[in-house]
Design a protein around this motif. Structure first.
Motif, short mmCIF file in Angstrom:
data_model
loop_
_atom_site.label_atom_id
_atom_site.label_comp_id
_atom_site.label_asym_id
_atom_site.label_seq_id
_atom_site.Cartn_x
_atom_site.Cartn_y
_atom_site.Cartn_z
N ARG A 48 0.80 -1.34 -0.04
CA ARG A 48 0.01 0.05 0.09
C ARG A 48 0.64 1.24 -0.10
NH1 ARG A 48 -2.88 -2.74 3.93
NH2 ARG A 48 -1.92 -1.52 5.79
N ARG A 49 1.91 1.20 0.91
CA ARG A 49 2.65 2.53 0.91
C ARG A 49 3.38 2.73 -0.39
NH1 ARG A 49 2.95 0.31 6.35
NH2 ARG A 49 4.82 -0.98 5.68
N ALA A 50 3.87 1.61 -0.86
CA ALA A 50 4.58 1.71 -2.27
C ALA A 50 3.90 2.17 -3.11
CB ALA A 50 5.02 0.28 -2.67
N LEU A 51 2.72 2.08 -3.30
CA LEU A 51 1.51 2.22 -4.20
C LEU A 51 1.10 3.72 -4.18
CD1 LEU A 51 0.15 -0.97 -5.64
CD2 LEU A 51 1.88 0.18 -6.70
N THR A 52 1.11 4.22 -2.88
CA THR A 52 0.42 5.47 -2.61
C THR A 52 1.53 6.48 -2.42
OG1 THR A 52 -0.01 4.88 -0.32
CG2 THR A 52 -1.77 4.33 -1.96
N ASP A 53 2.89 6.29 -2.37
CA ASP A 53 4.03 7.09 -2.10
C ASP A 53 3.98 8.25 -2.96
OD1 ASP A 53 6.46 8.47 -1.47
OD2 ASP A 53 7.54 6.67 -1.66
N PRO A 54 3.90 9.45 -2.70
CA PRO A 54 3.57 10.61 -3.35
C PRO A 54 5.00 10.80 -4.13
CG PRO A 54 3.71 11.22 -1.22
CD PRO A 54 3.51 9.87 -1.30
N ALA A 55 6.08 10.52 -3.47
CA ALA A 55 7.52 10.77 -3.85
C ALA A 55 7.88 9.74 -5.07
CB ALA A 55 8.38 11.02 -3.11
N ARG A 56 7.14 8.65 -5.31
CA ARG A 56 7.58 7.76 -6.15
C ARG A 56 6.83 7.91 -7.68
NH1 ARG A 56 7.57 1.17 -4.87
NH2 ARG A 56 8.39 0.57 -6.82
N PRO A 57 7.48 7.90 -8.66
CA PRO A 57 7.07 8.21 -9.96
C PRO A 57 5.84 7.37 -10.36
CG PRO A 57 9.44 8.28 -10.04
CD PRO A 57 9.00 7.65 -8.75
N GLY A 58 4.92 7.82 -11.06
CA GLY A 58 3.94 6.98 -11.50
C GLY A 58 4.23 5.82 -12.39
N ALA A 59 5.38 6.11 -13.26
CA ALA A 59 5.79 5.01 -13.99
C ALA A 59 6.22 3.71 -13.48
CB ALA A 59 6.82 5.61 -14.99
N ASP A 60 6.86 4.06 -12.13
CA ASP A 60 7.43 2.88 -11.28
C ASP A 60 6.11 2.15 -10.68
OD1 ASP A 60 9.85 3.87 -11.83
OD2 ASP A 60 10.54 4.68 -9.89
N LYS A 61 5.27 3.14 -10.16
CA LYS A 61 4.08 2.26 -9.62
C LYS A 61 3.38 1.38 -10.75
CE LYS A 61 3.14 6.26 -6.41
NZ LYS A 61 2.25 7.33 -6.13
N ALA A 82 -3.98 3.00 -13.11
CA ALA A 82 -4.64 4.46 -13.09
C ALA A 82 -4.68 4.97 -11.74
CB ALA A 82 -5.63 4.50 -13.86
N PHE A 83 -5.44 4.15 -10.52
CA PHE A 83 -5.50 4.45 -9.41
C PHE A 83 -4.13 4.69 -8.70
CE2 PHE A 83 -10.06 2.64 -9.44
CZ PHE A 83 -10.52 4.05 -9.02
N ALA A 84 -3.05 3.95 -8.80
CA ALA A 84 -1.97 4.04 -8.10
C ALA A 84 -1.13 5.25 -8.49
CB ALA A 84 -1.11 2.93 -8.51
N ASN A 85 -1.51 5.83 -9.82
CA ASN A 85 -0.78 6.93 -10.25
C ASN A 85 -1.42 8.18 -9.82
OD1 ASN A 85 1.28 8.23 -12.10
ND2 ASN A 85 -0.15 8.54 -13.61
N SER A 86 -2.63 8.03 -9.13
CA SER A 86 -3.26 9.19 -8.33
C SER A 86 -2.46 9.66 -7.18
CB SER A 86 -4.89 9.20 -8.40
OG SER A 86 -5.36 8.59 -9.59
N ARG A 87 -3.22 10.54 -6.73
CA ARG A 87 -2.41 11.01 -5.30
C ARG A 87 -3.52 10.68 -4.11
NH1 ARG A 87 2.03 14.26 -5.33
NH2 ARG A 87 1.51 14.94 -3.31
N TRP A 88 -3.04 10.28 -3.22
CA TRP A 88 -4.16 9.83 -1.87
C TRP A 88 -3.61 10.59 -0.82
CZ3 TRP A 88 -8.05 7.94 -4.47
CH2 TRP A 88 -7.58 7.26 -5.60
N SER A 89 -4.60 10.88 0.08
CA SER A 89 -4.27 11.41 1.35
C SER A 89 -3.87 10.40 2.30
CB SER A 89 -5.61 12.18 1.86
OG SER A 89 -6.79 11.39 1.93
#
Length: 270
Positions: A48-61, A82-89
């Motif tokens: 979960r943290r890997a796929l919601t990390d705002p510092a991680r590039p969307g391409a990596d996710k 697509a969801f992983a590439n979004s930003r989450w609170s």
């Protein structure tokens, strides 16, 4: 940040909607795969943290999603990416959004099969049953019980009595509540079903079942009041004595004899 999460969820769901609709008979398979992804995320905090990390590039996710879930239907993989590439609170927002997409796919499948209205009616009947049978509701909502125990109770109570689509939706909310209370979760499903048919939901409580003519007339009145078609769900409760109670969203109009008697008692006491 909560607004950002909600906006992200809405945007991806809008993009996924035509995909789910076009899936036809395969919609239920896509839904099951999306639910499986949710279950995986619920079990793995590191993922979960890997796929919601705002510092991680969307391409990596996206690469991580395809590596882990590449065996799934391409449409399911695409919506997860697509969801992983979004930003989450919050990290749990991602799983909740994918769960939403799974529900969209289930309802799209029901719509494709021409059973959406029937599924909505079954969900409403189950909601009424659980509201009336408090012990059953408590047992089916018991977080101390295992998932298997809750689902066994669901199967023992309603197994064979529901359409497979309805059963699939209830299996999710009973087996994997994800912090949701059961009755509100079923009501949320009812709202989704009604919205897909271009309607809002009016929950009506009456002393006796309404006739077809009464339902039609009430629907016309509510349409004039709210400016949109209404799905009329009627629950019969002899204790209301007469009149009806109508709830649309958070708005309640109570014209039952019981409510008027209660009001009279309050005035006398006051």
């Amino acid at each position: 940040m909560r607004g950002t999460s909600q906006a992200s969820r809405a945007a991806v769901l809008r993009d996924f909607e035509p995909v789910a609709t076009a899936a036809g008979d395969e919609g239920i398979v896509i839904a099951e795969q999306l639910f499986a992804v949710v279950d995986t995320l619920d079990k793995s905090g590191s993922l979960r943290r890997a796929l919601t990390d705002p510092a991680r590039p969307g391409a990596d996710k996206a690469t991580l999603v395809k590596r882990l879930f590449g065996s799934l239907d391409e449409r399911a993989v695409d919506v997860v990416a697509a969801f992983a590439n979004s930003r989450w609170s919050g990290e749990h927002d991602l799983a909740e959004s994918i769960d939403d997409a799974g529900e969209v796919a289930v309802f799209s499948y029901a719509e494709h099969k021409g059973t959406l209205e029937a599924v909505e009616e079954e969900l409403f009947r189950v909601e009424r049953l659980l509201t009336a049978e408090r012990d059953l509701l408590v047992a089916m909502s018991n977080r101390s019980a295992t998932k298997e125990q809750r689902l066994a109770l669901l199967e023992g109570t309603l197994g064979g009595k529901l359409r497979p689509t309805t059963q699939a939706l209830l299996t999710r909310v009973v087996g994997m509540p994800r912090g949701r209370r059961l009755i509100p979760a079923i009501n949320a499903l009812l709202e989704i079903a009604a919205a897909r048919r271009g309607r809002s939901v009016a929950n009506v409580t009456a002393a006796v079942e309404l006739s077809a003519a009464q339902r039609t007339r009430l629907g016309e009145i509510l349409k004039q009041a709210y400016g949109r078609d209404m799905q009329i769900n009627v629950a019969v409760d002899p204790e209301v004595l007469g009149g009806i109670r109508v709830q649309v969203g958070s708005e309640v109009v109570d014209g039952t004899v019981l409510s008027r008697l209660d009001e009279a008692r309050r005035r006398l006491v006051g």
